[in-house]
Design an enzyme around this catalytic site. Structure first.
Site, short mmCIF file in Angstrom:
data_model
loop_
_atom_site.label_atom_id
_atom_site.label_comp_id
_atom_site.label_asym_id
_atom_site.label_seq_id
_atom_site.Cartn_x
_atom_site.Cartn_y
_atom_site.Cartn_z
N GLY A 151 0.82 -1.21 0.00
CA GLY A 151 0.00 0.00 0.00
C GLY A 151 0.85 1.26 0.00
O GLY A 151 1.76 1.39 0.82
N ASP A 199 0.16 1.24 8.76
CA ASP A 199 -0.32 0.41 9.88
C ASP A 199 0.65 0.40 11.06
O ASP A 199 0.27 0.01 12.17
CB ASP A 199 -0.54 -1.02 9.41
N MET A 229 -8.22 2.45 9.07
CA MET A 229 -7.44 1.30 8.61
C MET A 229 -6.76 0.60 9.79
O MET A 229 -6.35 1.24 10.75
CB MET A 229 -6.36 1.75 7.62
N GLY A 230 -6.60 -0.71 9.65
CA GLY A 230 -5.93 -1.51 10.67
C GLY A 230 -6.54 -2.88 10.76
O GLY A 230 -7.56 -3.06 11.44
N ARG A 258 -3.91 7.43 3.76
CA ARG A 258 -2.50 7.22 3.46
C ARG A 258 -2.00 8.11 2.33
O ARG A 258 -0.84 7.99 1.94
CB ARG A 258 -2.26 5.75 3.11
#
Length: 400
Positions: free
Chosen positions: A15, A140, A185-186, A296
């Site tokens: 990513g 992350d 996110m995660g 991101r």
């Protein structure tokens, strides 16, 4: 290694982040200072670019382009999530030999570090003279053996800023829509969701509830928590990790059974699912937000600390390779003391590959706090300058 100049190949994987290109520029510019390096070759779309010989001469890029690229999000070379297949490793080393590659820098996460480690091992086995260095990146923040990962600080700044603004928006419209659930996110690690706590400027500020994937929770528990906060404050903003799980270890929501090349299940939809459950159970109108990849890739919210560190790990990778190091990843080591300082170091790729660093217990708290002061002290320096203060009316009433 031979005394003649040999080429350096660099690729980006996984990513993209807001600062992955800063690491790329660090590699290109540092390599340009050394006569031991011929040209810098960029592989398009990660390791797939090597396999397909889709290669670029990055040494031909001008200084103005590189200066702008340092603060440009996403991955300039393109990325992929290619899982190595039988024959790929031999093909990669053959391509390196064809293009006289003596140095390989791979920018990526834990899957990428596994790929780099395997390339390093095969080159040694075949007697091919190659220096392999991994360069960490991931929003992350779940790579082991490093204090933090380039990419995390900027994503954390985005999350904190977004949650703070969402709090004001929800508070203003609380009479019609008192609940907002924001999905962060995660998959397994709550580092980014925990960063939402950096949004809080005052007691009871948003987010009022934070749910981490390391702390199992039931849907009924979340609904009850939200109802309690709305009764107390009139509204509630919730930060929830996409990977939040129930006590049996099941994801609360997943959009499909599909998995990527590395077996990671596609997640998403937990915020929409919870918003619907809240409305059904309580009658409260709830909105959901899913910033997704915007977390991101925000140019406006790049952390200057993050950008500088990303650049430095790129430079450090080249220096390590020139010193004869191979099979290592550059890491960041936080210096002790009250002021924030880091230095770069090295750690074996095999110690990083295919491992995840979760939030430690001392960083986690109950949902109303979400994280502890120890986490805030850890994360606050990484997002750069403090978020600019918001103004609040004193609200002087006019007598009727």
């Amino acid at each position: 290694m031979s005394s003649r100049a040999r080429n350096l190949l660099v690729a980006q994987s996984g990513g993209p982040t807001a600062v992955i290109n800063s690491s790329l520029v660090g590699v290109i510019e540092e390599a340009g200072h050394w006569r031991e390096i011929g040209i810098v070759i960029g592989a398009e779309r990660g390791i797939k670019g090597v396999l397909e010989e889709s290669l670029l001469d990055l040494s031909a890029e001008d200084a103005a382009t590189l200066a702008a690229l340092r603060y440009t999000p996403s991955a300039a070379l393109g990325t992929s999530r290619h899982k190595l297949r039988p024959g790929d490793l031999d093909r990669i080393v053959d391509v390196f030999d064809k293009y006289d590659v003596g140095y390989f820098c791979y920018i990526g996460g834990n899957d990428s570090m596994d790929t780099a480690s395997r390339i390093d091992a095969l080159a040694r086995e075949r007697g091919y003279d190659l220096r392999v260095i991994g360069i960490p990146k991931t929003v992350d923040n779940d790579l082991v053996e490093t204090d933090h990962c380039p990419g995390y600080g900027s994503a954390a700044r985005f999350v904190a800023s977004t949650l703070r603004d969402a709090g004001l928006d929800t508070e203003a419209g609380a009479s019609s829509t008192p609940v907002k659930i924001i999905e962060i996110m995660g998959r397994h690690a709550g580092w980014l969701t925990g960063a939402s706590a950096l949004a809080r400027e005052r007691p009871d500020a948003a987010p009022q509830l934070i749910y981490l994937p390391e702390r199992p929770v039931t849907v009924e528990g979340i609904v009850s928590d939200i109802d309690r906060v709305v009764r107390r404050l009139g509204y509630a903003v919730v930060a929830v990790s996409e990977g939040v799980r129930d006590p049996e270890g099941n994801f609360l929501a997943a959009v499909s059974e599909a998995v990527d090349a590395f077996g990671h299940r596609q997640l998403g939809g937990v915020s929409a699912y919870l918003a619907d459950r809240v409305t059904q159970a309580t009658g409260l109108k709830a909105r959901f937000e899913k910033p997704d990849t915007m977390q991101r890739a925000s140019t406006a919210l790049i952390s200057p600390v993050d950008a500088d560190e990303a650049y430095e790990v790129g430079r450090a990778a080249v220096r390590a390779a020139l010193e004869g190091v191979s099979g290592q990843m550059v890491n960041l080591i936080r210096e002790p003391g009250p002021s924030y300082r880091v230095r770069t170091g090295l750690v074996p790729l095999e110690k990083v590959a295919n491992r995840e660093r979760l939030l430690p217990p001392e960083f986690m708290a109950d949902p109303e706090e979400g994280v502890t002061e120890a986490f805030l002290a850890y994360a606050r320096p990484l997002i750069g300058p403090p978020l600019p203060p918001h103004g609040r009316l004193v609200r002087h009433p006019i007598r009727r």
